[in-house]
Design an enzyme around this catalytic site. Sequence first.
Site, PDB file in Angstrom:
ATOM      1  N   PHE A   1     -48.892  78.253 -44.458  1.00 55.98           N
ATOM      2  CA  PHE A   1     -50.314  78.131 -44.123  1.00 55.98           C
ATOM      3  C   PHE A   1     -50.556  78.036 -42.617  1.00 55.98           C
ATOM      4  CE2 PHE A   1     -54.030  75.482 -43.219  1.00 55.98           C
ATOM      5  CZ  PHE A   1     -55.017  76.108 -43.952  1.00 55.98           C
TER       6      PHE A   1
ATOM      7  N   ASN B   1     -55.024  81.938 -56.247  1.00 54.14           N
ATOM      8  CA  ASN B   1     -54.297  81.218 -55.206  1.00 54.14           C
ATOM      9  C   ASN B   1     -54.357  81.920 -53.850  1.00 54.14           C
ATOM     10  OD1 ASN B   1     -52.043  79.476 -54.010  1.00 54.14           O
ATOM     11  ND2 ASN B   1     -51.072  81.503 -54.017  1.00 54.14           N
TER      12      ASN B   1
ATOM     13  N   PRO C   1     -55.800  70.635 -52.434  1.00 49.49           N
ATOM     14  CA  PRO C   1     -54.806  69.841 -51.720  1.00 49.49           C
ATOM     15  C   PRO C   1     -55.210  69.532 -50.282  1.00 49.49           C
ATOM     16  CG  PRO C   1     -53.926  71.992 -52.458  1.00 49.49           C
ATOM     17  CD  PRO C   1     -55.415  72.048 -52.519  1.00 49.49           C
ATOM     18  N   GLY C   2     -54.571  68.482 -49.745  1.00 55.33           N
ATOM     19  CA  GLY C   2     -54.606  68.215 -48.322  1.00 55.33           C
ATOM     20  C   GLY C   2     -53.470  68.973 -47.653  1.00 55.33           C
TER      21      GLY C   2
ATOM     22  N   LYS D   1     -63.842  77.216 -48.239  1.00 56.24           N
ATOM     23  CA  LYS D   1     -63.326  76.334 -49.284  1.00 56.24           C
ATOM     24  C   LYS D   1     -64.451  75.518 -49.933  1.00 56.24           C
ATOM     25  CE  LYS D   1     -59.050  77.569 -49.414  1.00 56.24           C
ATOM     26  NZ  LYS D   1     -58.527  78.234 -50.624  1.00 56.24           N
TER      27      LYS D   1
ATOM     28  N   TYR E   1     -63.307  78.320 -42.096  1.00 57.25           N
ATOM     29  CA  TYR E   1     -62.350  78.048 -43.174  1.00 57.25           C
ATOM     30  C   TYR E   1     -62.898  76.985 -44.117  1.00 57.25           C
ATOM     31  CZ  TYR E   1     -58.293  76.452 -45.761  1.00 57.25           C
ATOM     32  OH  TYR E   1     -57.451  76.080 -46.780  1.00 57.25           O
TER      33      TYR E   1
ATOM     34  N   ARG F   1     -49.711  91.094 -51.555  1.00 54.36           N
ATOM     35  CA  ARG F   1     -49.686  92.283 -50.702  1.00 54.36           C
ATOM     36  C   ARG F   1     -48.258  92.713 -50.385  1.00 54.36           C
ATOM     37  NH1 ARG F   1     -53.381  90.596 -45.734  1.00 54.36           N
ATOM     38  NH2 ARG F   1     -52.284  88.634 -46.131  1.00 54.36           N
ATOM     39  N   ARG F   2     -47.361  91.742 -50.244  1.00 57.36           N
ATOM     40  CA  ARG F   2     -45.993  92.049 -49.798  1.00 57.36           C
ATOM     41  C   ARG F   2     -45.112  92.395 -50.996  1.00 57.36           C
ATOM     42  NH1 ARG F   2     -45.452  86.746 -45.992  1.00 57.36           N
ATOM     43  NH2 ARG F   2     -46.356  85.848 -47.869  1.00 57.36           N
TER      44      ARG F   2
END
Length: 257
Positions: A194, A91, A187-188, A161, A157, A38-39
Amino acid sequence: MISLKNQIILITGASSGIGTACARIFAHEGAKLILAARRLERLQQLADTLAKEFNIEIHSLQLDVRDRIAVESAISTLPAAWSNIDILINNAGLSRGLDKLHEGDFQNWEEMIDTNIKGLLYLTRYVVPGMVSRGGGHVVNIGSIAGHQTYPGGNVYCGTKAAVKAISEGLKQDLLGTPVRVTSVDPGMVETEFSDVRFHGDTERANKVYQGVTPLTADDVADVIFFCVTRSPHVNINEVILMPVDQASATLVNRRT
């Protein structure tokens, strides 16, 4: 090992974190990158840096994956030289808040569901048919330990996932009989933007998430993704769960204070 030289790789959420790390590791290998985010300003800075450093071709897309019409337009209007996407890295994703479900913020829910699930579905739907018709390709979905283990306040969330996990498994089954590969990299704790995004820019609160812990870096995750996409064509890495040594589960973390 498969060479990535001149392969066309589309990365969503490329302007920061794992997306940027993937862009860098693939640029180093001579891939042709389609970077979507978006950026636009940050995206263009990244594209200029990588193009200059690695002498590769980059196509930038200002794109909000939540907008299905925009995704359709972006993929269908790619220049001919960029239209045969070899690898899709889904991603783009985010978490918002840690509210209890019965106290949750509807806007946070919508943003997570629209980005983490629907955005991933839109890209997959518009890119994978080309892979099937050309007889090759690889979809990498960025999941999370949150898709395997729910934690307090993670409700929606974690649900998104878990959906990524199920969608990845379903896509692999649907593509049986084709050479197209599907991988979920889960991933953890990874120190990126994030937690800053989750807490709406509350940097002090975000920093506490990683206090006393050596978390994964975006480069660690990109390295695993690179491994997955460079295996021999007959090998499919279905799923990878990676965590820092200081983390044993979604909630069990060793903090050195």
